[in-house]
Motif scaffolding. Structure first.
Motif, PDB file in Angstrom:
ATOM      1  N   ASP A 164     -19.693  23.621 -12.428  1.00 16.72           N
ATOM      2  CA  ASP A 164     -18.571  22.705 -12.639  1.00 16.72           C
ATOM      3  C   ASP A 164     -18.610  21.663 -11.529  1.00 16.72           C
ATOM      4  O   ASP A 164     -18.361  21.973 -10.357  1.00 16.72           O
ATOM      5  CB  ASP A 164     -17.248  23.474 -12.611  1.00 16.72           C
ATOM      6  N   GLU A 165     -18.959  20.429 -11.885  1.00 17.68           N
ATOM      7  CA  GLU A 165     -19.107  19.373 -10.895  1.00 17.68           C
ATOM      8  C   GLU A 165     -17.792  19.036 -10.197  1.00 17.68           C
ATOM      9  O   GLU A 165     -17.787  18.400  -9.138  1.00 17.68           O
ATOM     10  CB  GLU A 165     -19.667  18.108 -11.561  1.00 17.68           C
ATOM     11  N   ASN A 166     -16.679  19.448 -10.771  1.00 23.66           N
ATOM     12  CA  ASN A 166     -15.385  19.134 -10.165  1.00 23.66           C
ATOM     13  C   ASN A 166     -15.005  20.096  -9.050  1.00 23.66           C
ATOM     14  O   ASN A 166     -14.058  19.836  -8.302  1.00 23.66           O
ATOM     15  CB  ASN A 166     -14.282  19.158 -11.236  1.00 23.66           C
ATOM     16  N   LEU A 167     -15.739  21.222  -8.958  1.00 21.95           N
ATOM     17  CA  LEU A 167     -15.461  22.156  -7.873  1.00 21.95           C
ATOM     18  C   LEU A 167     -16.066  21.659  -6.571  1.00 21.95           C
ATOM     19  O   LEU A 167     -17.028  20.867  -6.567  1.00 21.95           O
ATOM     20  CB  LEU A 167     -16.034  23.534  -8.197  1.00 21.95           C
ATOM     21  N   ALA A 168     -15.530  22.143  -5.469  1.00 19.36           N
ATOM     22  CA  ALA A 168     -16.079  21.786  -4.163  1.00 19.36           C
ATOM     23  C   ALA A 168     -17.485  22.363  -4.035  1.00 19.36           C
ATOM     24  O   ALA A 168     -17.747  23.486  -4.502  1.00 19.36           O
ATOM     25  CB  ALA A 168     -15.184  22.320  -3.056  1.00 19.36           C
ATOM     26  N   PRO A 169     -18.416  21.643  -3.454  1.00 13.80           N
ATOM     27  CA  PRO A 169     -19.788  22.133  -3.294  1.00 13.80           C
ATOM     28  C   PRO A 169     -19.820  23.480  -2.577  1.00 13.80           C
ATOM     29  O   PRO A 169     -19.082  23.706  -1.617  1.00 13.80           O
ATOM     30  CB  PRO A 169     -20.465  21.037  -2.453  1.00 13.80           C
ATOM     31  N   SER A 177     -17.260  28.944  -5.713  1.00  8.25           N
ATOM     32  CA  SER A 177     -17.409  29.553  -7.031  1.00  8.25           C
ATOM     33  C   SER A 177     -16.231  30.473  -7.309  1.00  8.25           C
ATOM     34  O   SER A 177     -15.498  30.867  -6.398  1.00  8.25           O
ATOM     35  CB  SER A 177     -18.720  30.338  -7.122  1.00  8.25           C
ATOM     36  N   TYR A 178     -16.074  30.810  -8.573  1.00 10.92           N
ATOM     37  CA  TYR A 178     -15.074  31.811  -8.950  1.00 10.92           C
ATOM     38  C   TYR A 178     -15.549  32.499 -10.222  1.00 10.92           C
ATOM     39  O   TYR A 178     -16.375  31.973 -10.966  1.00 10.92           O
ATOM     40  CB  TYR A 178     -13.693  31.178  -9.143  1.00 10.92           C
ATOM     41  N   VAL A 179     -15.023  33.685 -10.477  1.00  6.49           N
ATOM     42  CA  VAL A 179     -15.376  34.450 -11.661  1.00  6.49           C
ATOM     43  C   VAL A 179     -14.371  34.126 -12.759  1.00  6.49           C
ATOM     44  O   VAL A 179     -13.183  34.441 -12.639  1.00  6.49           O
ATOM     45  CB  VAL A 179     -15.395  35.958 -11.372  1.00  6.49           C
ATOM     46  N   LYS A 180     -14.851  33.504 -13.824  1.00  5.95           N
ATOM     47  CA  LYS A 180     -13.980  33.156 -14.945  1.00  5.95           C
ATOM     48  C   LYS A 180     -13.715  34.365 -15.830  1.00  5.95           C
ATOM     49  O   LYS A 180     -12.590  34.578 -16.282  1.00  5.95           O
ATOM     50  CB  LYS A 180     -14.624  32.040 -15.777  1.00  5.95           C
ATOM     51  N   GLY A 188     -19.523  25.449  -8.068  1.00 12.42           N
ATOM     52  CA  GLY A 188     -19.524  24.025  -7.804  1.00 12.42           C
ATOM     53  C   GLY A 188     -20.941  23.541  -7.585  1.00 12.42           C
ATOM     54  O   GLY A 188     -21.882  24.346  -7.557  1.00 12.42           O
ATOM     55  N   PRO A 189     -21.128  22.241  -7.452  1.00 12.08           N
ATOM     56  CA  PRO A 189     -22.484  21.714  -7.208  1.00 12.08           C
ATOM     57  C   PRO A 189     -23.043  22.258  -5.895  1.00 12.08           C
ATOM     58  O   PRO A 189     -22.284  22.635  -5.000  1.00 12.08           O
ATOM     59  CB  PRO A 189     -22.262  20.203  -7.158  1.00 12.08           C
ATOM     60  N   GLY A 214     -24.187  29.110   2.232  1.00 11.84           N
ATOM     61  CA  GLY A 214     -24.319  30.057   1.122  1.00 11.84           C
ATOM     62  C   GLY A 214     -22.993  30.700   0.781  1.00 11.84           C
ATOM     63  O   GLY A 214     -21.952  30.303   1.254  1.00 11.84           O
ATOM     64  N   GLU A 215     -23.072  31.752  -0.028  1.00 11.63           N
ATOM     65  CA  GLU A 215     -21.866  32.454  -0.494  1.00 11.63           C
ATOM     66  C   GLU A 215     -21.394  33.458   0.554  1.00 11.63           C
ATOM     67  O   GLU A 215     -22.195  34.066   1.241  1.00 11.63           O
ATOM     68  CB  GLU A 215     -22.152  33.177  -1.812  1.00 11.63           C
TER      69      GLU A 215
END
Length: 744
Positions: free
Chosen positions: A671-676, A679-682, A724-725, A743-744
């Motif tokens: 999702d390009e609108n997320l901050a680089p 992430s989140y679990v949908k 995100g990107p 990283g994550e």
């Protein structure tokens, strides 16, 4: 009479005041009194030779009780008639003259009274002032609301009922239209409305949560005029405003309104069940719903069920907050944060135990029903299946009251007593014509008056605290002749038909499109008829294709192991609801498919998936009478009820063990609108699994009719992660220089 009775013939002569000798002051007062008194009229006894004769009456003269002429009028010439105007004028002048004479006499009486007492002066003055004020008040406010009376921000003083109604409707009633009220679980949620609305939409789309889990995780609820059946009673407000200062408070209330004002708060009326349903959802999320101690009856034996105090929203306060939100002037979506408070149990363990003991004593001997030579001995188990409880508010608190559910009991009583019919029971046929449901019995025989019989038994069983004593009570059942055709409600009231089985499933309100699809699907199936003796019911044949052309909208659905937005989402919940009603009725199920993913909202292994034209739900009516399917719904529930002559099938279920299935996989989308780098679990992943259940169906005598195996294999639910990107190299180096982790 109004005349001075001191001049009437035959009245005893008034004694003279006694004057004490030797007292000059007393003598002086007596002399003054004697000098001021008018000369007394001589009193003659009847028959006296000195009695004065009354002068002859002149034409048109009127006399008062003293025989004095008071008014002279000229008699009209016999046979002559005045014109309409002349007659009216004379009547008017005569009326005015009479009023003036009466007023003159009244003030003459007041003047004489005033001359004798200073207290009378004050009293008369007060009466004159009050009377004048009352006359002015009456003239100015006849049929109008008194000055100072307000409804909300509206000053209604001096307004007629019609004027006030127009003002209130224009100011308040219109505010309900199109308004949506938001109820938040906490302050944090209320600060980011759009984000919470989007989260609600995603939660409703991802249906893997049970209804209970979804309710517990909810932070926002919406309500509108339709969902709460909101209405505004303008006429009642006008009536209340007009009553203030009249039958409500009288003169003191008018003075108070004039001096300080009197405010009537406008309020919205809601359907009590709708408010209760919404409040219960809020309780599940932010509170701890109260559970009263109660009883449950199984195999003819009652036992106490557990209860506990709770923490809940107070219903009247909750409704008032929603009302205030609806009536805000701002057109934007109003909102408030719900709050809970301590809610003690209403029914204690001791009260539930008292009811339990009463029910067990009542059921111990069963009961007998007698009808035209036929006797049915109903066992404790038979009657126990009819027992329900309700909470009754008393002066000292609350009590738990047992009763017999007539909707269940009437049809069963008739089934066991109608020996005048061939076979086991009366047979019915349904017809739906122009929206009206008609029941044909195809007989004009007599049947038992089952409703009265059940009421009579209820009175015997629960009419006293000790319950019945000794042997089984005997209920003499009256008879009545039944027409061969009647309305659905008449047949239900007479016990000709009854509810065979009913099942309800729940869902969350969001998204509205899913609710729309559920309601539309239920409407398409409502009043469908399954003919007796092997008639089959097919979901797809009745509903048709649930596509956009048929009015269905995009909502949550299962596709390729994921919850997605698809046309017709929610239709499977309707199918699952019908399947469970059929399952509990004992009717044979011909075709049923489970969902590809497990849904915790439904009973284990008892979901039903449909997809036109490939996946269908089909079942069969193997009874001797037609069955009618009734579908109903609220904003959070959908219910399927089967009506007809209850075959009294006995249904039991054996649930197998869960078996492991295929493991879930993880899918990632960007999702390009997320901050680089974020992430989140949908969608939370879950492994596939399998389960089987066995339904055993017996007739009312306990003979096994059939055993049905329902096996369900559920695919894994893939985890869906949204990222995100990726972080650009320059940003990554900058973060490393600042000591941040990558990283994550």
């Amino acid at each position: 009479m109004g005349a001075d009775r001191s001049t009437y013939p035959g009245k005893p002569e008034r004694k003279k005041p006694t004057v004490r000798k030797g007292s000059a002051s007393h003598a002086r007062r007596a002399a003054e009194a004697k000098g001021n008194r008018a000369p007394a009229t001589p009193v003659r006894q009847a028959g006296s030779s000195h009695a004065r004769k009354a002068p002859p009456k002149a034409a048109g003269a009127r006399q008062n009780p003293l025989g004095q002429t008071t008014l002279w009028t000229k008699e009209p010439t016999r046979g002559a008639r005045d014109s309409g105007f002349g007659a009216a004028l004379k009547a008017g002048l005569f009326g005015i003259g009479a009023v003036l004479v009466a007023i003159g006499r009244f003030f003459g009486f007041l003047a004489r009274a005033i001359s004798r007492s200073k207290l009378a002066v004050a009293a008369v003055a007060a009466l004159v002032i009050i009377g004048g004020a009352a006359a002015i008040d009456l003239g100015m406010n006849w049929g109008k609301i008194y000055p100072g009376v307000h409804v909300g921000s509206l000053d209604l003083g001096g307004k007629t009922a019609d004027e006030a109604q127009a003002l209130i409707e224009g100011e308040y009633a219109v505010r309900l239209e199109g308004k949506e009220v938001l109820v938040f679980a906490n302050e944090d949620a209320s600060k980011n409305i759009e984000s919470v609305l989007e989260q609600n939409q995603n939660n409703a789309l991802a249906e893997q949560q049970s209804v209970e889990e979804a309710k517990a995780n909810k932070v926002l609820w919406t309500a509108d005029q339709e969902s709460l059946a909101a209405s505004f009673d303008t006429a009642a407000l006008v009536e209340q405003a007009l009553a203030y200062g009249r039958e409500d408070g009288g003169i003191p209330a008018r003075i108070q309104a004039l001096a300080f004002g009197y405010d009537i708060k406008p309020a919205v009326d809601f359907d009590e069940d709708a408010i209760e349903s919404l409040a219960a959802e809020v309780d599940a999320a932010i509170g701890d719903p109260r559970v009263n101690f109660d009883i449950a009856v199984a195999d003819g034996i009652a036992q106490v069920t557990e209860g506990h105090d709770g923490d809940m929203v107070e219903r009247r306060k909750f409704a008032a907050e929603i009302s205030d939100a609806f009536l805000t002037e701002d057109n934007a979506r109003p909102y408030f944060v719900a709050e809970t408070e301590y809610a003690p149990i209403q029914i204690t363990r001791e009260e539930a135990q008292r009811t339990c003991d009463l029910v067990n004593a009542a059921l111990s001997s069963g009961a007998e029903f007698s009808f035209e030579g036929t006797t049915w001995a109903a066992s404790a188990t038979d009657i126990g299946n009819w027992v329900k409880t309700r909470i009754v508010e008393t002066d000292g608190g609350f009590s738990l009251e047992p009763y017999l559910d007539q909707d269940i009991a009437k049809g069963i009583v008739i089934n066991h007593l109608n020996s005048s019919f061939e076979g086991d029971s009366i047979q019915v046929r349904f017809e739906v014509k122009d929206g009206e449901r008609i029941v044909h019995t195809e007989t004009d025989e007599t049947i038992p008056v089952a409703g009265d019989a059940v009421s009579q038994l209820e009175s015997v069983l629960f009419g006293s605290k000790e319950g019945p004593s000794g042997s089984a009570p005997l209920v003499e059942v009256a008879s009545k002749r039944v027409p061969d055709t009647m309305t659905f409600d008449e047949a239900l009231e007479n016990g000709i038909i009854s509810s065979i089985a009913s099942f309800t499933t729940e869902y969350t309100i969001q998204p509205v499109s899913r609710q729309h699809n559920i309601h539309l699907g239920a409407d398409l199936l409502n009043n469908s008829i399954i003919e007796a003796g092997g008639g089959r019911w097919s979901f797809n044949d009745i509903s048709g294709d649930y596509n956009e052309e048929a009015g269905f909208q995009g909502a949550g659905a299962i596709l390729d192991g994921e919850f997605v937005d698809a046309i017709g989402g929610g239709i499977c919940q309707v199918a699952t609801t019908v399947f469970n009603a059929v399952y509990e009725s004992g009717f044979p199920v011909v075709t049923r498919h489970n969902h590809s993913l497990y849904i915790a909202s439904y009973p284990v292994g008892r979901d039903a998936a449909v997809a036109y034209p490939d996946l269908n739900l089909v079942w069969e009516n193997d009874s001797a009478s037609d069955v009618l399917l009734d579908m109903s719904y609220t904003d959070t529930t959908v219910t399927a009820t089967l009506y007809g002559v209850n075959p009294e099938y006995q249904v039991s279920t054996q649930v197998g063990e869960w078996q492991e299935g295929e493991k879930y996989k993880t899918k990632t989308t960007v999702d390009e609108n997320l901050a680089p780098g974020t992430s989140y679990v949908k969608t939370v992943g879950s492994d596939g699994r399998k389960i089987s259940i066995v339904r055993t169906v017996k007739d009312k005598n306990g003979t096994i009719l059939h055993e049905d195996l329902f096996s369900s294999t559920y695919d894994p639910l893939n985890e869906v992660k949204v990222e995100g990107p990726p972080v650009k190299e320059s940003e990554s180096e900058s973060r490393n220089e600042n000591g941040a982790q990558t990283g994550e």
